[in-house]
Design an enzyme around this catalytic site. Structure first.
Site, mmCIF file in Angstrom:
data_model
loop_
_atom_site.group_PDB
_atom_site.id
_atom_site.type_symbol
_atom_site.label_atom_id
_atom_site.label_comp_id
_atom_site.label_asym_id
_atom_site.label_seq_id
_atom_site.Cartn_x
_atom_site.Cartn_y
_atom_site.Cartn_z
ATOM 1 N N HIS A 85 -6.290 -13.153 -27.331
ATOM 2 C CA HIS A 85 -6.610 -11.942 -26.344
ATOM 3 C C HIS A 85 -5.091 -11.334 -26.183
ATOM 4 C CE1 HIS A 85 -10.453 -13.933 -25.013
ATOM 5 N NE2 HIS A 85 -9.543 -14.833 -25.352
ATOM 6 N N THR B 118 -7.120 -10.321 -14.665
ATOM 7 C CA THR B 118 -7.954 -9.129 -15.204
ATOM 8 C C THR B 118 -8.826 -9.739 -16.513
ATOM 9 O OG1 THR B 118 -6.264 -8.523 -16.930
ATOM 10 C CG2 THR B 118 -6.054 -7.573 -14.665
ATOM 11 N N HIS C 49 3.054 -12.097 -20.653
ATOM 12 C CA HIS C 49 2.203 -11.397 -21.603
ATOM 13 C C HIS C 49 2.017 -9.841 -21.580
ATOM 14 C CE1 HIS C 49 -0.670 -12.018 -18.319
ATOM 15 N NE2 HIS C 49 -1.461 -10.826 -19.010
ATOM 16 N N HIS D 4 -0.400 -6.232 -22.193
ATOM 17 C CA HIS D 4 -1.778 -5.396 -22.762
ATOM 18 C C HIS D 4 -1.265 -4.110 -23.576
ATOM 19 C CE1 HIS D 4 -4.208 -8.041 -19.954
ATOM 20 N NE2 HIS D 4 -2.842 -8.097 -19.446
HETATM 21 N N1 LIG Z 1 -3.752 -10.093 -17.053
HETATM 22 S S1 LIG Z 1 -4.047 -11.561 -16.700
HETATM 23 O O1 LIG Z 1 -2.954 -12.152 -16.061
HETATM 24 O O2 LIG Z 1 -5.267 -11.864 -15.931
HETATM 25 C C1 LIG Z 1 -4.288 -12.433 -18.215
HETATM 26 C C2 LIG Z 1 -5.234 -11.912 -19.180
HETATM 27 F F1 LIG Z 1 -5.661 -10.574 -18.957
HETATM 28 C C3 LIG Z 1 -5.317 -12.549 -20.473
HETATM 29 F F2 LIG Z 1 -6.264 -11.669 -21.391
HETATM 30 C C4 LIG Z 1 -4.776 -13.675 -20.636
HETATM 31 S S2 LIG Z 1 -5.064 -14.311 -22.072
HETATM 32 C C5 LIG Z 1 -6.921 -14.702 -21.976
HETATM 33 C C6 LIG Z 1 -7.096 -16.004 -21.237
HETATM 34 C C7 LIG Z 1 -6.574 -17.096 -22.186
HETATM 35 C C8 LIG Z 1 -7.396 -17.430 -23.255
HETATM 36 C C9 LIG Z 1 -6.858 -18.628 -24.111
HETATM 37 C C10 LIG Z 1 -5.649 -19.199 -23.771
HETATM 38 C C11 LIG Z 1 -5.189 -20.430 -24.667
HETATM 39 O O3 LIG Z 1 -5.925 -20.697 -25.671
HETATM 40 O O4 LIG Z 1 -4.058 -20.861 -24.544
HETATM 41 C C12 LIG Z 1 -5.039 -19.052 -22.520
HETATM 42 C C13 LIG Z 1 -5.601 -18.038 -21.634
HETATM 43 C C14 LIG Z 1 -4.103 -14.437 -19.648
HETATM 44 F F3 LIG Z 1 -3.678 -15.405 -20.099
HETATM 45 C C15 LIG Z 1 -3.880 -13.804 -18.544
HETATM 46 N N2 LIG Z 1 -3.156 -14.420 -17.440
HETATM 47 C C16 LIG Z 1 -3.516 -15.847 -17.329
HETATM 48 C C17 LIG Z 1 -4.786 -16.108 -16.933
HETATM 49 C C18 LIG Z 1 -5.555 -17.083 -17.095
HETATM 50 C C19 LIG Z 1 -5.572 -18.236 -16.415
HETATM 51 C C20 LIG Z 1 -4.232 -18.523 -15.670
HETATM 52 C C21 LIG Z 1 -2.855 -18.659 -16.422
HETATM 53 C C22 LIG Z 1 -1.915 -17.648 -16.256
HETATM 54 C C23 LIG Z 1 -2.285 -16.236 -16.089
HETATM 55 ZN ZN LIG Z 2 -2.343 -9.383 -17.967
#
Ligand SMILES: NS(=O)(=O)c1c(F)c(F)c(SCCc2ccc(C(=O)O)cc2)c(F)c1NC1CCCCCCC1
Ligand SMILES: [Zn+2]
Length: 245
Positions: A54, A186, A80, A82
């Site tokens: 993602h 998000t 991370h 976008h």
């Molecule tokens: N903008 S955000 O902060 O909401 C956000 C995104 F938009 C994101 F798109 C992501 S990545 C998608 C969620 C995910 C998928 C796979 C794995 C893995 O295989 O390790 C880990 C996570 C992503 F990781 C995050 N942030 C994460 C949200 C996931 C749960 C809490 C962990 C830290 C914040």
């Molecule tokens: Zn994000």
């Protein structure tokens, strides 16, 4: 995956991202500049960089703390990005309808909790610092510290180790001016536990560096990973604060 049926928070009234309509922001001088500590990670400390299909995530050591700009102390967990595609912008937040080339999110959780899993289900449990990426004339040397490793994580599930560097260099030079609102993750589970900070100043990368982010990563091995932003969500009466006029 239908986000609202599988994850009912995703259909809530405090969702992110949002469009920051400048005419609707409210000046709040009590929002102070941030104090970051521990962000200058020594190079002998290795950080995990992972393509999770993602986005690309840089895990952070557990001694990076932020204070002051927030009502309580928060610990960094990961950062991370976008982004868009060649020629199409990909930031999640927008300002008066303008979408930027990309956006960095530095995700923190309140030190009231011992894990991010616990914190992310609590109101104010998370604090995400967001800043816009845009193409400038200069190469950004701090971004090179991890962009050079992107080819090693070009496929979903791949991860590699990156020598530590000054993480604060990934944020805008000036961090005094920012917007603040209450929102959510998000991505599913879309928990409405995020205290959002969006910096006014942007981060300048070279065109080549922006293209690195847009053209290097893939998901399930063949599809290019691009345009990984969620659309702007309704405000439902929420207010956006700005600590500057
Ligand atoms: N903008 S955000 O902060 O909401 C956000 C995104 F938009 C994101 F798109 C992501 S990545 C998608 C969620 C995910 C998928 C796979 C794995 C893995 O295989 O390790 C880990 C996570 C992503 F990781 C995050 N942030 C994460 C949200 C996931 C749960 C809490 C962990 C830290 C914040
Ligand atoms: Zn994000």
């Amino acid at each position: 995956m239908a986000w609202t049926s599988d994850f009912h928070s995703c259909g809530g009234a405090s969702q992110s991202p949002i469009n920051i309509q400048l005419s609707e922001t409210i000046f709040d001088p009590s929002l102070r500049p941030f104090l970051l500590s521990g962000f200058d990670v020594p190079e002998d400390e290795k950080l995990k960089l992972k393509n999770n299909g993602h986005t690309v995530v840089l895990d952070l050591p557990d001694n990076l703390l932020i204070h002051n700009g927030l009502p309580q102390e928060y610990r960094a967990a990961q950062l991370h990005f976008h982004w868009g595609s060649r020629g199409a912008p990909g930031s999640e937040h927008s300002v008066d309808g303008k979408r930027y080339s990309g956006e960095i999110h530095v995700v923190h959780y309140s030190t009231e909790y011992s894990t991010i899993q616990e914190a992310m289900t609590q109101p104010g449990g998370l604090a995400v610092l967001g800043a816009f990426l845009e193409a400038g004339s200069e190469e950004n040397p701090t971004y090179e510290h991890f962009l050079t490793y992107l080819p090693q994580v070009s496929n979903e599930g791949q991860d590699t180790e990156v020598p530590g560097f000054n993480i604060s260099g990934l944020l805008p030079g000036r961090m005094e001016r920012y917007y603040r609102y209450n929102g959510s993750l998000t991505t599913p589970p879309c928990f409405q536990s995020v205290n959002w900070t969006i910096f006014n100043d942007t981060i300048k990368l070279s065109e080549r560096q922006i293209s690195m982010l847009e053209d290097t990563l893939h998901r399930d091995d063949e599809e290019i990973l691009q345009l990984n932003f969620r659309n702007a969500q309704h405000m439902h009466g929420r207010i956006i604060l700005a600590n500057f006029r």
